[in-house]
Design an enzyme around this catalytic site. Structure first.
Site, short mmCIF file in Angstrom:
data_model
loop_
_atom_site.label_atom_id
_atom_site.label_comp_id
_atom_site.label_asym_id
_atom_site.label_seq_id
_atom_site.Cartn_x
_atom_site.Cartn_y
_atom_site.Cartn_z
N SER A 1 8.53 -11.16 0.22
CA SER A 1 8.86 -10.18 1.25
C SER A 1 9.13 -8.83 0.60
O SER A 1 10.14 -8.66 -0.08
CB SER A 1 10.09 -10.64 2.05
N HIS B 1 2.29 3.67 -2.53
CA HIS B 1 1.86 4.47 -3.67
C HIS B 1 1.04 5.64 -3.13
O HIS B 1 0.23 5.45 -2.22
CB HIS B 1 1.02 3.65 -4.66
N CYS C 1 7.72 -12.89 4.66
CA CYS C 1 7.70 -14.35 4.70
C CYS C 1 8.75 -14.79 5.71
O CYS C 1 9.93 -14.47 5.56
CB CYS C 1 7.98 -14.93 3.33
#
Length: 264
Positions: free
Chosen positions: A112, A117, A140
């Protein structure tokens, strides 16, 4: 879809990945350097941290750890480790980490996390500048990253967007039956607001049996003044405006279709 009664934790991993592009034309070297400096400051590590923290709030995740870094000469990255369950605020590490996270955190990060970026870029001769942001929201459990879809696209200036969503793993119900997805989806577009869908031309490429969904978005309206940096279209000749418009439109189509195209 009927709500499942699960045996234990929901082990499905849901990953939403974005590639967001902002295109600009800067006539001179000074203007190109100015655009790169402007966009680099606009989307620095602190601003990206604010955006991703709000994303956590939208999807109902709890922040465990934040790692962020600005780079020279340009670019930034932020990674946030999240959990589905509430955590003790005293145990949250909010310090900056310019390098990799500790091994124990990296192991959990694969399940998780939210990360971004940035990649500012310019052509030394053509005057075209591109800002790209790669964002991944991976969860998750029952948390759905699709809830953050509209917010993230609105927060970043987006001429072109490519989105991938996939569900991996399986979870079991109380009868032991495996479930490889726990929600209905036939298109990422179904999770977008109507005003957003009106702004973009969109194409889907989905592999339903593999729980893979892909959507590409290209801004419909083209107004040259929105793509000029420190130059007004009215200060250009008709031929210059036509040449710059053709160059920008070619650049956008090449990014959208993912291949080089011949000059028109």
């Amino acid at each position: 879809m009927k709500k499942l009664k699960l045996h234990g934790f929901n082990n499905l991993t849901k990953s939403l990945s974005f590639c967001i592009y902002d295109i600009c034309y800067a006539k001179t070297t000074e203007e190109r350097d100015g655009y790169i400096a402007y966009i680099d400051e606009l989307y620095n590590a602190n601003r990206l941290t604010e955006i991703l923290s709000e994303t956590c709030s939208i999807i109902g995740a709890n922040i465990l750890n934040i790692a962020r870094q600005d780079y020279e000469p340009q670019g930034a990255s932020v990674t946030i480790l999240v959990s589905e369950e509430p955590v003790d605020p005293k145990l949250i590490d909010k310090t900056e980490h310019p390098g990799p996270l500790p091994e124990t955190v990296v192991a959990h990060l694969d399940k998780s996390h939210i990360c971004v970026h940035t990649y500012p870029e310019s052509h030394p001769e053509g005057g075209l500048c591109t800002f790209r942001a790669d964002i991944e929201v991976s969860t998750c459990g029952v948390i759905s990253p699709l809830k953050a879809l509209n917010y993230l696209i609105h927060q970043l200036e987006s001429d072109i967007v490519t989105i991938d969503y996939r569900v991996r793993g399986f979870t079991r119900d109380i009868n032991g039956m495996k479930h490889f997805i726990d929600h209905e989806i036939n298109s990422i577009q179904n999770f977008m607001s109507e005003d957003m869908k009106a702004l973009y031309d969109m194409v889907d490429v989905n592999v339903y049996q593999e729980n893979i969904f892909h959507t590409k978005m290209l801004l419909k309206e083209f107004d040259l003044k929105h793509y000029m940096f420190h130059t007004k279209p009215e200060d250009l000749t008709d031929s210059e405006r036509q040449e710059i418009t053709a160059a920008l439109w070619k650049e956008m189509r090449e990014i959208y279709y993912g291949r080089n195209m011949p000059a028109v």
